[in-house]
Design an enzyme around this catalytic site. Sequence first.
Site, PDB file in Angstrom:
ATOM      1  N   TYR A  59      42.560  23.472  30.222  1.00 51.65           N
ATOM      2  CA  TYR A  59      43.745  23.881  30.971  1.00 51.65           C
ATOM      3  C   TYR A  59      43.523  25.165  31.756  1.00 51.65           C
ATOM      4  CZ  TYR A  59      46.490  20.336  28.607  1.00 51.65           C
ATOM      5  OH  TYR A  59      46.985  19.144  28.157  1.00 51.65           O
TER       6      TYR A  59
ATOM      7  N   LYS B 163      36.008  18.431  18.342  1.00 50.52           N
ATOM      8  CA  LYS B 163      34.938  17.458  18.585  1.00 50.52           C
ATOM      9  C   LYS B 163      33.636  18.275  18.599  1.00 50.52           C
ATOM     10  CE  LYS B 163      33.673  13.229  19.732  1.00 50.52           C
ATOM     11  NZ  LYS B 163      33.716  12.142  18.744  1.00 50.52           N
TER      12      LYS B 163
ATOM     13  N   ASP C 207      38.587  12.250  16.830  1.00 50.96           N
ATOM     14  CA  ASP C 207      38.667  10.781  16.864  1.00 50.96           C
ATOM     15  C   ASP C 207      39.048  10.235  15.489  1.00 50.96           C
ATOM     16  OD1 ASP C 207      36.222  11.855  16.157  1.00 50.96           O
ATOM     17  OD2 ASP C 207      34.997  10.383  17.213  1.00 50.96           O
TER      18      ASP C 207
ATOM     19  N   ASP D  85      47.482  18.541  22.905  1.00 54.28           N
ATOM     20  CA  ASP D  85      48.397  17.809  23.787  1.00 54.28           C
ATOM     21  C   ASP D  85      48.411  16.331  23.404  1.00 54.28           C
ATOM     22  OD1 ASP D  85      50.068  17.305  26.001  1.00 54.28           O
ATOM     23  OD2 ASP D  85      48.332  16.681  27.188  1.00 54.28           O
TER      24      ASP D  85
END
Length: 332
Positions: free
Chosen positions: A123, A170, A203, A227
């Site tokens: 962002y 991740k 994930d 988000d």
Amino acid sequence: MKTITLIQGDGIGPEITEAAVKVIDAAGVKIDWDLQTAGEDVIEKEGSPLPECVLESVRKNGAALKSPVTTPIGRGFRSVNVTLRKELDLYANLRPCCNLPSVKTRYENVDIVVVRENTEDLYAGIEEKIDENTAHSIKIITRGASERIAKFAFEYAVKNNRKQVSAVTKANICKLSDGLFLEAARHIAEQYPQIQYREILVDNCCMQLVQNPCQFDVLLLPNLYGDIVSDLTAGLIGGLGVAQGANIGEHCAVFEPVHGSAPDIAGQNKANPTAIILSAVEMLNYIGEEKNGKRIKSALFETFRQGVCTPDLGGTASCCGFTDAIIKNLQE
Ligand code: ATP
């Protein structure tokens, strides 16, 4: 009387804002609303979808209730929401997701709080077109911002009697950036031995949330995963119409629903105002009106128990009808 900034937004914004203001008023809370407008409608007059006066108003009043604002696409403006969070340094995005009475969902007893870092990651808006076929987008993660949000999550856990914080990344792929986020989370976790600390890849976290959400308590995530995962957790408790949110900084806070401006149902009187009303309850707690916040929440829950709800939850009530039912319950 407290002065609070009210940012009306667009799409379903005006309908749900009106609902929230009516409910707060019916609860007898005296608020002097400092009405501010952001988005497409003010560009002509102010030259920006987020005029400086809106930021000034929030800085001055210390708190705002905001409905969704659409950023015009393709006109070179940065997202209004992202800019607001960045300019006011609202570094913590807090999105509690808890089952509501009588709202049928796949799982019962979901009670998860998403704590999303709100100022950096993808962002940061640093993108460049390398050539016609290649674009770069830079993911910024800093130790300072990561430790600050981790501290927020652990402090929240302690104050709200939560047992566990899970850092979601991740880091197996984004080894340096998400690796740094994890390093910061681990460092802060050491200072809170009473809170169980867990790490999970995003994930796997999504899969686990869909199969067994009750194993999670507080989720701590960088901006982008936060988000996405918070829309998923919203889905666990009835969808975006009921998902509340808050953006919190050192000096001020902006309370707003998780959802966007829902242009597909705008102006049809069928938007669900629950998300903004629950966000408003958090705003009332923030300004020391806990008792009235509790009353509004009880009246809202009673309305669900009576089987009154909007079409997104399978009901037939209009936005206005649902709001009137809450107000009736407030007065009983
Ligand atoms: P943004 O990117 O601005 O967050 P979005 O693309 O996620 O927006 P939303 O505007 O949040 O999209 O809408 C997603 C879907 O959820 C739409 O079908 C919309 O009608 C529905 N929705 C969102 N908010 C509500 C609400 N308050 N009541 C009923 N339905 C809603």
